[in-house]
Design a protein around this motif. Structure first.
Motif, PDB file in Angstrom:
ATOM      1  N   TYR A 105     -12.126   1.221   5.894  1.00 56.00           N
ATOM      2  CA  TYR A 105     -10.716   1.248   6.289  1.00 56.00           C
ATOM      3  C   TYR A 105      -9.886   0.240   5.509  1.00 56.00           C
ATOM      4  O   TYR A 105      -8.734   0.011   5.818  1.00 56.00           O
ATOM      5  CB  TYR A 105     -10.598   0.986   7.798  1.00 56.00           C
ATOM      6  N   CYS A 133      -2.610   6.273   6.864  1.00 60.39           N
ATOM      7  CA  CYS A 133      -2.423   4.969   7.472  1.00 60.39           C
ATOM      8  C   CYS A 133      -1.624   4.008   6.600  1.00 60.39           C
ATOM      9  O   CYS A 133      -0.485   3.695   6.888  1.00 60.39           O
ATOM     10  CB  CYS A 133      -3.820   4.453   7.780  1.00 60.39           C
ATOM     11  N   CYS A 134      -2.182   3.551   5.479  1.00 59.86           N
ATOM     12  CA  CYS A 134      -1.519   2.498   4.688  1.00 59.86           C
ATOM     13  C   CYS A 134      -0.812   3.032   3.450  1.00 59.86           C
ATOM     14  O   CYS A 134      -0.146   2.260   2.754  1.00 59.86           O
ATOM     15  CB  CYS A 134      -2.529   1.466   4.209  1.00 59.86           C
ATOM     16  N   ASP A 171      -3.984   5.442  -0.247  1.00 64.41           N
ATOM     17  CA  ASP A 171      -4.200   5.067   1.149  1.00 64.41           C
ATOM     18  C   ASP A 171      -5.476   4.226   1.263  1.00 64.41           C
ATOM     19  O   ASP A 171      -6.301   4.215   0.345  1.00 64.41           O
ATOM     20  CB  ASP A 171      -4.337   6.347   1.997  1.00 64.41           C
ATOM     21  N   CYS A 172      -5.636   3.562   2.399  1.00 67.43           N
ATOM     22  CA  CYS A 172      -6.859   2.809   2.612  1.00 67.43           C
ATOM     23  C   CYS A 172      -8.043   3.784   2.671  1.00 67.43           C
ATOM     24  O   CYS A 172      -7.883   4.944   3.044  1.00 67.43           O
ATOM     25  CB  CYS A 172      -6.774   1.982   3.888  1.00 67.43           C
TER      26      CYS A 172
HETATM   27 ZN   LIG Z   1      -4.868   1.724   6.514  1.00 65.24          ZN
END
Ligand SMILES: [Zn+2]
Ligand SMILES: [Zn+2]
Length: 363
Positions: free
Chosen positions: A39, A114-115, A140-141
């Motif tokens: 993650y 997410c990121c 993204d992560c």
């Molecule tokens: Zn993330």
């Protein structure tokens, strides 16, 4: 251009001819290209100044296995059930995000988990000059950061720069002696886990379902547990050995050979030997690295005792082939249609996820 060298390439927009990358030299697509890992934010997939071409379809639209069916999937090079198949373009050009020029994000296509961006909306970068969608950026992560150029929206042109020499096997052997399976942090290397997953799938297919005799040492540490778990018990009948530059020739039914990191060529073997490829950096580590360099004891140790100096790095967890990459590779090998291998594939693919190792024998 001298023999044994490769012209650098600039990719440009088909709509307006604007250059979209800096000059890049071609290398092999890394084994961890499709890896999902943890993650955290990962590094760039490609080294600066390089590009690779992915032969597999990439990105949306996706179609589920039930819609596609076995016959159509096989025509697309997938020989066992997978959850979904990409009907995106083949031969996307994978480049480091830092080598991309003159692009703009496309509003409304910037979703991710997410990121950052994960490419789920398809092309998310447009040419800044003409507005044509040209690439998908993934940052993204849990994803290796990369920009994938759409092969229908860009073209390659030779860069007005010096060509890059193709490194000989001999020079590789002396100058690029491999990547360790443990990172300096003590964490096991995800790149290793991806590379050994690809090779593990090829090895299993090459075994024809019979136990492989793996020589002790680094080769057994890397592949022994996987083969022991998934192949039937009993004495080994098929021999395995490392073959490549700088190693003595050993006669074995299966040779684990390096893949040239620029050309993708495999170290040549006689026609009677089955070659199984391994990424150069992992192969070279297995072939050349001797982890323990014992030196006489110091301090209060008797001088007859030996100690490690420096201490070898040990991973915080057990090195495991990446399960998804192992399954994805196996699904694309025609051998998986044979019942014995299909059984292994189904077993690996349908095992529930747990915190324990997936490399365990079927009950
Ligand atoms: Zn993330
Ligand atoms: Zn353009």
């Amino acid at each position: 251009m001298p023999a044994g060298s490769d012209r650098r390439t600039v990719f440009a927009c088909t709509g307006c001819h604007a250059p979209l990358t800096s000059p890049l030299s071609r290398v092999v697509l890394p084994a961890h290209a499709g890896q999902r890992y943890g993650y955290g934010l990962l590094d760039a997939l490609m080294a600066p100044g390089t590009f690779a071409v992915d032969p597999e379809p990439y990105g949306p639209p996706w179609r589920r296995w039930a819609e596609v069916g076995a016959a159509e999937a096989e025509a697309r090079g997938v020989y066992a059930p997978v959850s979904a198949l990409s009907y995106g373009p083949r031969k996307t050009i994978v480049v480091p995000p830092g080598d991309v020029l003159g692009t703009t994000f496309i509003a409304g296509r910037l979703d991710g988990g997410c990121c950052g961006l994960d490419g789920r909306d398809g092309l998310n970068l447009a040419c800044s000059r003409c507005g044509q969608p040209v690439a998908t950026r993934i940052d993204d992560c849990g994803h290796w950061h990369a920009t994938r150029l759409d092969p229908t929206a860009v073209y390659a042109s030779p860069a007005p720069t010096d060509p890059v020499p193709i490194t000989s096997w001999e020079t590789l052997a002396s100058d690029r002696p491999g990547t360790p399976p443990v990172e300096p942090s003590g964490w096991r290397s995800p790149q290793w886990e991806a590379a050994i997953a690809v090779t593990g799938a090829y090895l299993l297919a090459a075994s024809t379902g019979r136990r492989i005799t793996v020589p002790g040492g680094p080769l057994a540490d890397t592949f022994g547990r996987l083969l022991d778990a998934l192949l039937p018990p009993g004495p080994g009948t098929t021999s395995l050995a490392l073959a490549g530059p700088g190693l003595p020739t050993v006669s074995a039914a299966i040779s684990l050979v390096p893949q040239h990191p620029q050309t993708g060529d495999l170290w040549p073997q006689p026609a009677t030997v089955r070659s199984v490829p391994l990424s150069w950096d992992v192969w070279a580590y297995l072939a050349y690295h001797r982890e323990r360099r014992p030196v006489p004891g110091a301090g209060t140790m008797p001088s007859s005792a030996l100690r490690d100096d420096p201490l070898p790095l040990h991973p915080s967890g057990r090195l495991e082939p990446d399960r998804e990459i192992f399954s994805d590779t196996l699904a694309r090998l025609p051998e998986v249609k044979q019942p014995w291998l299909r059984q292994i594939y189904d077993y690996v693919r349908t095992r529930p996820y747990t915190h324990q190792s997936w490399v365990t024998p079927p009950k």
